[in-house]
Design an enzyme around this catalytic site. Structure first.
Site, mmCIF file in Angstrom:
data_model
loop_
_atom_site.group_PDB
_atom_site.id
_atom_site.type_symbol
_atom_site.label_atom_id
_atom_site.label_comp_id
_atom_site.label_asym_id
_atom_site.label_seq_id
_atom_site.Cartn_x
_atom_site.Cartn_y
_atom_site.Cartn_z
ATOM 1 C CE LYS A 140 -2.127 11.146 2.926
ATOM 2 N NZ LYS A 140 -2.787 10.164 1.932
ATOM 3 C CG HIS A 152 -2.121 -1.080 1.345
ATOM 4 N ND1 HIS A 152 -3.168 -0.806 0.650
ATOM 5 C CD2 HIS A 152 -2.052 -2.219 1.476
ATOM 6 C CE1 HIS A 152 -3.993 -1.835 0.601
ATOM 7 N NE2 HIS A 152 -3.252 -2.693 1.323
ATOM 8 C CB THR A 191 -9.992 5.355 -1.052
ATOM 9 O OG1 THR A 191 -9.463 5.847 0.241
ATOM 10 C CG2 THR A 191 -9.321 4.034 -1.456
ATOM 11 C CE LYS A 216 -13.611 6.814 0.837
ATOM 12 N NZ LYS A 216 -12.978 6.882 2.274
ATOM 13 C CE LYS A 218 -5.674 14.410 0.214
ATOM 14 N NZ LYS A 218 -5.828 13.041 -0.715
ATOM 15 N NE ARG A 219 -3.388 10.563 9.841
ATOM 16 C CZ ARG A 219 -2.902 9.518 10.901
ATOM 17 N NH1 ARG A 219 -3.879 8.756 11.295
ATOM 18 N NH2 ARG A 219 -1.847 9.762 11.566
HETATM 19 C C1 GL4 Z 1 -2.259 3.849 1.875
HETATM 20 C C2 GL4 Z 1 -2.082 4.769 0.768
HETATM 21 O O1 GL4 Z 1 -1.273 5.659 1.339
HETATM 22 C C3 GL4 Z 1 -3.207 5.246 0.045
HETATM 23 O O2 GL4 Z 1 -2.701 6.002 -1.197
HETATM 24 C C4 GL4 Z 1 -4.094 4.013 -0.278
HETATM 25 O O3 GL4 Z 1 -5.460 4.460 -0.839
HETATM 26 C C5 GL4 Z 1 -4.334 3.213 0.902
HETATM 27 C C6 GL4 Z 1 -5.349 2.011 0.387
HETATM 28 O O4 GL4 Z 1 -4.607 1.322 -0.300
HETATM 29 O O5 GL4 Z 1 -3.192 2.745 1.509
HETATM 30 N N1 GL4 Z 1 -1.178 3.105 2.352
HETATM 31 C C7 GL4 Z 1 -1.032 3.553 3.672
HETATM 32 S S1 GL4 Z 1 0.302 2.716 4.662
HETATM 33 N N2 GL4 Z 1 -1.857 4.305 4.080
HETATM 34 C C8 GL4 Z 1 -2.641 4.540 3.110
HETATM 35 O O6 GL4 Z 1 -3.645 5.108 3.398
#
Ligand code: GL4
Length: 836
Positions: free
Chosen positions: A570, A373, A672, A676, A564-565
Site C-alpha cells: 500500500k 479478495h 473501498t 468513501k 488503511k492497514r
Molecule cells: C482485501 C483487499 O486487499 C482490498 O483491496 C479489498 O477492497 C477488500 C474487499 O474486497 O479485500 N483483501 C483482503 S485479504 N483484505 C482486504 O481488505
C-alpha cells in the site's frame, strides 16, 4: 396528546407503547430502561449507562421489524443468501440504526432536551471491530445493503470476544491493547442458546454398515465444542426489513467432559472447558497474511460447521427436504476463510443425511459461490496436510475424493498435461503437502469472482488461470461498493443536508442520482456551500486530531489523507518519502511558495509485521521533526491518528481533500476506502490499481491525479531485473540520505536501516520506480488546490459521479448474476398478529 415527531410514510405501521415514535415515548422509555434494565438512576448513571438506555430505546423499535421479517421468511420459505465471513467489521450500531429507522434527528432532539450530549452518548459505544480492514468492512456494507434491498439474508461469522486490537502510539511506535468490546455488555445482540449446535474436532474415522446394510463412514472426534449463536438485527434503510447477523460463540458442551469427571480429573475437565472457549476468543490480526496456526483453521471450521448445521435446522422448520438445500440457500464464501464449507456440506449431506455422492456434489456446487479478495501469494491459504488430518480427518478423506474426481475431469479435458494436473490439484505435492483452499473453493463453487475489473482480469490471467481455462463461464467480476447510509448519511450529515436540499433524498438508496449534482458544479453559490461544508468537517476533524495527538492543524491547509492497514504494497512509505522531500525543499529554501498541507495517516500494522511497524515509526518521527521546526512555519504538518477504525473513519473521510491510493499496480484487489473518500468529495491521487481505475473512469481523468507504472509495466520492469539503486539520484537520494543519517531518529543511523536498506536493495513494491511520477502528480495537486473554485468543481464532480460505488449496486449484481435471490417486502406485524 403526544407530539408525533415524524410523519414519514414508511412509519405508518401499527405501534404499541414500546414502539411508539413520539418524543414523549422516547423519553419515557429512556428512563424506564435506565431503571429497569440497567438498574441505575441519574445520580449514579454513567455516560455508558445512558448510551445503553438509549440503545434499548432503539432496539425495542427494531424488534417489531425483526420479528415481522423472521415471520415472513419462515412462512414463505424464502430463498436466502447466507454470507459466510470470518470477519464482520460492523462499526458502532446506534447511529446507523437511528439513520435506518429514520428517527436520527428526532431522537437527537429528545436526548438533547433531557440535557444530555447526544454525540457523547454515540461515542460511548465500543465498536464491534470483528475484522481487520477492507474485507471485513465489505461484509458489513453488504449485509446492510442486503437489508435495504429487502433480500432475505443471514450473515454467518464468529463472535470474537476480542476484536481487532486497540492501537496506541507510544514513543512513536505502535503498541497493542486487547479490544474488550464486550466489557459493558452488548445491547444489540440476543443470544439463542436454544439453537446451539455441537462442532466436532480431531479424532479418527471408521467405516461401518448401517441398519440398511449401507456403507457409511463414522467420524469419532476427540473433542466437541458447543457453538452458541448470538443474533444482531441488521436494519434496512427506511424499510421494514431487519435481517440477522448470526455470530457463533464457542463454549464447552454440557455433557462431553463427564468422562473426564468420572476419572476424577476435575482440573482437566475445567481446562477442556477453557480450551473450548479459546476457539472464539480472538480475531487473528493479520490482513493478507496467512499465519498457518491450528487455532485459526479450528475457528474457520467451527463457524462454518455451526452455520451449515443451522441451515439444516432452518430447512427442517420450513419442511424443505435436504435435497433442495441449494434452492433455499445461496451461500457466498468471503475469501477462502470459510472454504472448508465445501467439504463440510458434503459431509453433512453424505454422512448425516445419506445423500449419494453425485447428488451431494451437485447440491454443494449449486449452493456455493466464491469471492477472491487478494492476489498476494502470502495471503493464499494452504494448510499443511498433517495439521489438516489431525483436526479434520473426515474432511481430508472427502477432499481426496473430490480431488480424485476433479482431476479425472481435468485429465479428460487436457489429456497428457500432467503439469497442469499437478498445478490444479487440491493438494500441493511439491514438497511438504498442503491443502489449497482456493482450489477447494473454486471446485466447489458455481461462480467465482474478483472485486474490481482489473483484479478479476488478473485472476483469470494469473492466480486462477487454469481454472478459468477449464470453466470460463464461472468467472465474473463484482466491483466492490460501500453503503451510503453509513459513509454519507450518518458520517457526513452536513453534506447530506446540502445534497438533499438540492436534489431530494432519493440518492440515499439510489446513489446514481448524485449525478443530478453535476450542473450545480457550475453554480458559484453551490460551490461556496460545498466548500463551507468541507471546511466545517475539517474543523471537526482538527478538534479530534488535537485531542488525540496534541497536534494543532490548520483547517485551511490541504488535508492529504492515507488511512488503511499498514502494508508495504500500500506504500505508506512512498507517501512519507514525499513528505520528507517537501520538508527538504522548505529547509533548502525557507521562502519557497508551497501549498500548506496536513498529511494525515492512520492504520494498524499486524503485530508481527516488523517493517510495517517501522513505517509507522518513520511517519511519527518525521512528524516530530517537521511539526516543530520553526523554518516550516506550520506550512507542513504530519499527523498519525492512532487506532484507525470505523468510528474514526467516519470523521476522517468527510474531512479529506486528497485521498492517497498509491498501491503498486496489480496489488490492491479493489480498495473501498478510495470510494468513501470520493463520495465525500475528496480527490484521489492514485495508481492504475484496483477500483481506482473505475473511479477515474467515472469521475473523469481531469478530476483524478494519476501517476505510476501500470500493471504490465510493473511486470516488464521486474522481468527485466529491477534495480532500485538506479533510481537513487536527485531529490530521492537526498531524502534517503536524510533518513539514513539519523536526522529523524535523534542521530540513530541504525533505526530505519532495515526499511531503507530494503528499499535500496530490493524494493519489491517499486517505491523508488514510482517516486518521481508520484512527486510530479503531487505538484499538480498543490497547484490545483491554489484555485479553490476549480478544486470545488472537481470535488463536486467526484461526489456526483460516485454512484457506481454504492454497495447497493454491487449487491444487486450479486443477486441477479449469482444468488438469484428476489426481494421479499415485509409487512409489519403487531404482537397480536404473531400470537396466532
Ligand atoms: C482485501 C483487499 O486487499 C482490498 O483491496 C479489498 O477492497 C477488500 C474487499 O474486497 O479485500 N483483501 C483482503 S485479504 N483484505 C482486504 O481488505
Amino acid at each position: 396528546m403526544a407530539t408525533p415527531l415524524v410523519a414519514v410514510e414508511h412509519r405508518t405501521e401499527p405501534q404499541d407503547e414500546r414502539t411508539a415514535l413520539t418524543k414523549e415515548a422516547f423519553q419515557r422509555d429512556f428512563f424506564n430502561n435506565l431503571f429497569y434494565i440497567l438498574g441505575k438512576f441519574p445520580t449514579l448513571a454513567t455516560k455508558n449507562d445512558y448510551y445503553q438506555a438509549l440503545a434499548f430505546v432503539v432496539r425495542d423499535r427494531m424488534l417489531q421489524r425483526w420479528i415481522s421479517t423472521a415471520a415472513a421468511y419462515t412462512k414463505q420459505g424464502s430463498r436466502t443468501v447466507a454470507y459466510f465471513s470470518a470477519e464482520f467489521l460492523m462499526g458502532p450500531h446506534l447511529g446507523n440504526n437511528l439513520v435506518n429507522l429514520g428517527i436520527h434527528d428526532e431522537v437527537r432532539k429528545a436526548v438533547t432536551e433531557l440535557g444530555l450530549d447526544f454525540n457523547e452518548l454515540l461515542l460511548e459505544e465500543d465498536e464491534p471491530g470483528l475484522g481487520n480492514g477492507g474485507l471485513g468492512r465489505l461484509a458489513a456494507c453488504f449485509i446492510e445493503s442486503l437489508a435495504t434491498l429487502q433480500i432475505p439474508s443471514l450473515g454467518y461469522g464468529i463472535r470474537y470476544e476480542f476484536g481487532i486490537f486497540h492501537q496506541e502510539i507510544v514513543d512513536g511506535w505502535q503498541t497493542e491493547r486487547t479490544d474488550k468490546w464486550l466489557r459493558f455488555g452488548n445491547p444489540w445482540e440476543i443470544p439463542r442458546p436454544e439453537w446451539a449446535v455441537h462442532v466436532k474436532l480431531g479424532g479418527y474415522t471408521e467405516p461401518y454398515r448401517d441398519e440398511f446394510y449401507r456403507h457409511r463412514v463414522r467420524w469419532v472426534p476427540d473433542r466437541l465444542v458447543a457453538a452458541v449463536p448470538y443474533d444482531t438485527p441488521i436494519l434496512g434503510y427506511h424499510t421494514n426489513t431487519a435481517n440477522t447477523l448470526r455470530l457463533w460463540k464457542a463454549e464447552a458442551p454440557e455433557s462431553f467432559d463427564f468422562a473426564v469427571f468420572n476419572r476424577g480429573d476435575y482440573y482437566g475437565a475445567v481446562m477442556q472447558k477453557v480450551s473450548s472457549e479459546n476457539l472464539s476468543k480472538v480475531l487473528y490480526p493479520n490482513d493478507e497474511q496467512l499465519q498457518g496456526k491450528e487455532l485459526r483453521l479450528s475457528q474457520q471450521y467451527f463457524f462454518v460447521s455451526a452455520s451449515l448445521q443451522d441451515m439444516f435446522r432452518i430447512l427442517k422448520i420450513q419442511k424443505i427436504p435436504v435435497e433442495r438445500f441449494h434452492e433455499k440457500f445461496a451461500a457466498q464464501l468471503n475469501d477462502t476463510h470459510p472454504a472448508i464449507a465445501v467439504a463440510e456440506l458434503m459431509r453433512l449431506l453424505i454422512d448425516e443425511n445419506v445423500v449419494p455422492w453425485e447428488q451431494a456434489w451437485d447440491i454443494t456446487r449449486r449452493t456455493f459461490a466464491y469471492t477472491n479478495h487478494t492476489l498476494l501469494p502470502e495471503a493464499l491459504e494452504c494448510w499443511p496436510l498433517p495439521l489438516f488430518a489431525k483436526l479434520l480427518p473426515r474432511h481430508l478423506e472427502i477432499i481426496f475424493e473430490i480431488n480424485a474426481r476433479f482431476l479425472d475431469e481435468v485429465r479428460i479435458r487436457f489429456y497428457g498435461d500432467e503439469e497442469r494436473i499437478a498445478r490444479m490439484s487440491l493438494i500441493d505435492e511439491r514438497g511438504e503437502r498442503y491443502v489449497r483452499m482456493a482450489h477447494l473453493a473454486c471446485v466447489g463453487s458455481h461462480a467465482i469472482n474478483g472485486v474490481a475489473e482489473l483484479h478479476s482480469e488478473l485472476l483469470k490471467q494469473d492466480v486462477l488461470r487454469d481454472f478459468y481455462e477449464l470453466w470460463p463461464t464461472r468467472f465474473g467480476n463484482k466491483t466492490n461498493g460501500v453503503t451510503p447510509r453509513r459513509w454519507m448519511a450518518l458520517s457526513n450529515p452536513r453534506l447530506t443536508k446540502l445534497v438533499s436540499s438540492h436534489i431530494g433524498d432519493e440518492w440515499i438508496t439510489d446513489l446514481s442520482q448524485l449525478r443530478r449534482l453535476e450542473p450545480l458544479a457550475e453554480d458559484a453559490g453551490f460551490r461556496q456551500q460545498w466548500l463551507d461544508v468541507k471546511r466545517a468537517c475539517k474543523c471537526d476533524f482538527a478538534a479530534v486530531a488535537l485531542k488525540k495527538t496534541g497536534i494543532t492543524i490548520d483547517p485551511d491547509s490541504l488535508f492529504d489523507v492515507q488511512v488503511k492497514r499498514i502494508h508495504e504494497y500500500k506504500r505508506q512509505h512512498l507517501n512519507i518519502l514525499h513528505v520528507v522531500a517537501l520538508y527538504h525543499r522548505l529547509r533548502s529554501n525557507p521562502n519557497v511558495d508551497i501549498t500548506p498541507r496536513t498529511f494525515i495517516f492512520g492504520g494498524k500494522a499486524a503485530p508481527g509485521y516488523h517493517i510495517a511497524k517501522l513505517i509507522i515509526k518513520l511517519i511519527t518521527s518525521v512528524g516530530d521533526v517537521v511539526n516543530r521546526d520553526p523554518a516550516v512555519r506550520d506550512r507542513l504538518k504530519v499527523v498519525f491518528l492512532p487506532n484507525f477504525n470505523v468510528k474514526n473513519g467516519q470523521r476522517i473521510y468527510p474531512a479529506a481533500d486528497l485521498s492517497e491510493q498509491v498501491s503498486t499496480a496489480g496489488k490492491e484487489a479493489s480498495g473501498t476506502g478510495n470510494m468513501k473518500f470520493s463520495m465525500n468529495g475528496a480527490l484521489t491521487i492514485g495508481t492504475m490499481d484496483g477500483a481506482n481505475i473505475e473511479i477515474r473512469e467515472e469521475v473523469g481523468a481531469e478530476n483524478f491525479f494519476l501517476f505510476g507504472l501500470t500493471t504490465p509495466e510493473v511486470g516488464a520492469l521486474k522481468a527485466s531485473g529491477y534495480n532500485p539503486a538506479n533510481y537513487l539520484d536527485g531529490e530521492l537520494k537526498e531524502v534517503v540520505e536524510l533518513i539514513r543519517s539519523g536526522f529523524f531518529s535523534r542521530g540513530d543511523a541504525e533505526l530505519f536501516r532495515p526499511l531503507i536498506d530494503g528499499l535500496v536493495h530490493h524494493d519489491p513494491y517499486l517505491v523508488f520506480a514510482d517516486f518521481d511520477s508520484y512527486s510530479k502528480a503531487q505538484q499538480q495537486v498543490s497547484a490545483a488546490y491554489q484555485d479553490r473554485d476549480h478544486w470545488a468543481r472537481m470535488s463536486i464532480l467526484n461526489s456526483a459521479r460516485s454512484g457506481k460505488f454504492s454497495s447497493d449496486r454491487t449487491i444487486r449484481e450479486y443477486c441477479d448474476d449469482i444468488w438469484k435471490a428476489p426481494a421479499v417486502p415485509i409487512r409489519l406485524l403487531t404482537q397480536e398478529d404473531v400470537k396466532v
